[in-house]
Design a protein around this motif. Structure first.
Motif, PDB file in Angstrom:
ATOM      1  N   HIS A 344      25.755  31.717 -36.142  1.00 13.47           N
ATOM      2  CA  HIS A 344      25.185  32.554 -37.197  1.00 13.47           C
ATOM      3  C   HIS A 344      26.017  33.827 -37.364  1.00 13.47           C
ATOM      4  O   HIS A 344      26.477  34.433 -36.390  1.00 13.47           O
ATOM      5  N   TYR A 346      26.319  37.602 -38.501  1.00 11.07           N
ATOM      6  CA  TYR A 346      25.512  38.815 -38.640  1.00 11.07           C
ATOM      7  C   TYR A 346      26.399  39.962 -39.116  1.00 11.07           C
ATOM      8  O   TYR A 346      27.499  40.171 -38.603  1.00 11.07           O
ATOM      9  N   THR A 347      25.888  40.721 -40.075  1.00 15.03           N
ATOM     10  CA  THR A 347      26.657  41.835 -40.626  1.00 15.03           C
ATOM     11  C   THR A 347      26.246  43.177 -40.038  1.00 15.03           C
ATOM     12  O   THR A 347      26.823  44.202 -40.392  1.00 15.03           O
ATOM     13  N   THR A 353      18.170  38.894 -39.572  1.00 17.67           N
ATOM     14  CA  THR A 353      18.542  37.522 -39.872  1.00 17.67           C
ATOM     15  C   THR A 353      20.053  37.377 -39.956  1.00 17.67           C
ATOM     16  O   THR A 353      20.774  38.323 -40.273  1.00 17.67           O
ATOM     17  N   HIS A 355      23.403  34.439 -41.078  1.00 24.63           N
ATOM     18  CA  HIS A 355      23.778  33.442 -42.077  1.00 24.63           C
ATOM     19  C   HIS A 355      24.416  32.268 -41.342  1.00 24.63           C
ATOM     20  O   HIS A 355      25.355  32.441 -40.563  1.00 24.63           O
ATOM     21  N   ASP A 356      23.902  31.080 -41.580  1.00 21.34           N
ATOM     22  CA  ASP A 356      24.277  29.893 -40.816  1.00 21.34           C
ATOM     23  C   ASP A 356      25.640  29.360 -41.251  1.00 21.34           C
ATOM     24  O   ASP A 356      25.782  28.769 -42.326  1.00 21.34           O
ATOM     25  N   ALA A 380      31.679  31.076 -48.174  1.00 20.77           N
ATOM     26  CA  ALA A 380      30.391  31.513 -47.633  1.00 20.77           C
ATOM     27  C   ALA A 380      30.512  32.877 -46.967  1.00 20.77           C
ATOM     28  O   ALA A 380      29.659  33.759 -47.151  1.00 20.77           O
ATOM     29  N   VAL A 384      28.844  36.612 -48.412  1.00 22.92           N
ATOM     30  CA  VAL A 384      27.964  37.490 -47.626  1.00 22.92           C
ATOM     31  C   VAL A 384      28.558  38.890 -47.538  1.00 22.92           C
ATOM     32  O   VAL A 384      27.873  39.897 -47.740  1.00 22.92           O
ATOM     33  N   ARG A 388      27.163  42.959 -48.769  1.00 21.36           N
ATOM     34  CA  ARG A 388      26.488  43.591 -47.629  1.00 21.36           C
ATOM     35  C   ARG A 388      26.209  45.058 -47.933  1.00 21.36           C
ATOM     36  O   ARG A 388      27.034  45.760 -48.518  1.00 21.36           O
TER      37      ARG A 388
END
Length: 414
Positions: A344, A346-347, A353, A355-356, A380, A384, A388
């Protein structure tokens, strides 16, 4: 507990109390005792407890079945002592060697859900193609990942679009760094950062909850220096009422050893939305404390997004850094992305949550088409990153104590 607050040592049963409880159970008919955990081998002087339990007899005078379950990571150094003390058998949990796959309830992820080295390599190459210049292996504790030098070798071979190598580094608690430093350096690792919150064993144990001594970490640091994994940085989290008295001793020691010490404001990374400021020693306090004995001057950042504010000693004997996520949030300049062990993206460290990316890496429709697979992964990630707007640290500074769920730090890296 659910927020990973460590028990005070006074609340943990002593060996004598464990022995009394075990004896009471045996008197009631128990015939087998198993030491388990967590990881029981981190308990200091464990052979002493084993000897006490081995001395217990059943009502008919026969000995107990005394065994232990371990992840095996330090069994080599403990096996002989435990056998001499009376331990009869051990069970080794091989899946427990991957510490970074713990979930928030300590349920192990199936190995099939953890990214393979090849998937990590593909993901890293895609990020580098989008402009990433630095990779850090973190955790959890990355040195528990089996065959880690293999992964390091794969990542060290990645080149930026202009053909230059990456900055490849690793953060560790140092507990097994002595045996890993040389293989990691030979595989292409360039630098290490070691987490060390005090030179005092009691304070160190209170801060991090483990029972290996400071000497083990210092020996690991020495091994890293011997292997050329420098410049070595030392991360020291400072928590009011626990280890602020260690600030100056740590500063003196790091300067004398040629290490870069970085003070980190204590972050309440539980599930509450607001910071708990009563535990925070502010960055300006830390600078003033060191500057009073070892005069400092601030130096400009080397690049935009550098998380540590850097200070050099005026006598030219080195530098220290301040990471002030609480009192000086740097959300606006943050350039960090984090990938968890299960893939996953992460930002932000405090996001709820991720992102997969694993789903894309394992999409059967893309399995035979490398170009399409890489394009899907790149698109992808870019989608994202472009949108952000994380500023969770700033929001925490402004927030009330309302609830804000988030991923645990050990799962995606500090």
């Amino acid at each position: 507990g659910p927020d990973f607050a460590f028990l005070p040592r006074s609340e943990v049963l002593t060996f004598e109390e464990i022995e009394r409880v075990a004896q009471a159970f045996v008197d009631l008919g128990v015939e087998k005792l198993r030491l388990t955990g967590g990881e029981p081998l981190v308990r200091r002087d464990l052979p002493v407890l084993v000897a006490k339990l081995a001395g217990i007899r059943r009502p008919d005078g026969s000995p107990l079945d005394l065994t232990l379950t371990t992840n095996g990571s330090t069994l080599r150094q403990h096996a002989g002592l435990l056998a001499d003390a009376g331990l009869q058998r051990v069970t080794v949990s091989l899946d427990a060697l991957d510490d970074e796959v713990f979930g928030p309830d300590f349920a192990f992820l199936p190995r099939s859900e953890v990214l393979s080295f090849e998937e990590i390599d593909r993901t890293a190459r895609t990020f580098v193609g989008l402009g990433v210049e630095k990779l850090r292996l973190t955790g959890g504790e990355p040195l528990v990942r089996r065959d880690l030098p293999v992964l390091v070798g794969m990542l060290a071979a990645i080149r930026r679009p202009d053909g230059t190598p990456l900055d490849l580094t690793l953060t560790t608690n140092g507990s097994t760094l002595r045996r890993h430093a040389r293989p990691l350096a030979d595989a292409g690792l360039q630098r290490v950062t070691v987490s060390l919150d005090s030179l005092d064993d009691a304070v160190f144990g209170t801060m991090n909850g483990v029972e290996f001594p400071v000497a083990t970490v210092l020996d690991g640091i020495a091994a890293a220096q011997e292997a050329g994994l420098g410049p070595i940085k030392i991360n020291m989290v400072v928590r009011r009422g626990i280890n602020e008295d260690s600030v100056l001793p740590m500063a003196r020691w790091a300067r004398d050893q040629g290490l870069i010490l970085r003070f980190i404001e204590y972050m309440d990374v539980g599930h509450t939305n607001g910071w708990r400021m009563d535990d925070v020693v502010r960055a300006d306090e830390l600078v003033a404390l060191v500057d009073a004995e070892l005069p400092l001057e601030e130096v400009p950042p080397r690049y935009r997004g550098e998380v540590a504010t850097r200070y050099r000693y005026r006598d030219g004997s080195g530098e220290v850094g301040l990471i002030a996520s609480v009192t000086r949030p740097f959300c606006g300049d943050c350039t960090r992305a984090r990938i968890s062990a299960d893939g996953h993206f992460y930002t932000c460290l405090f996001t709820a949550t991720g992102h997969d990316l694993r789903a894309i890496l394992r999409d059967p429709k893309l399995a035979g088409d490398v170009v399409a697979g890489e394009a899907a992964l790149r698109d992808a990630i870019a989608a994202v990153w472009r949108v952000r707007e994380d500023r969770y640290s700033e929001l925490r500074t402004e927030a009330t104590s309302s609830r804000l769920p988030r991923i645990e730090m050990f799962a995606m890296g500090g």
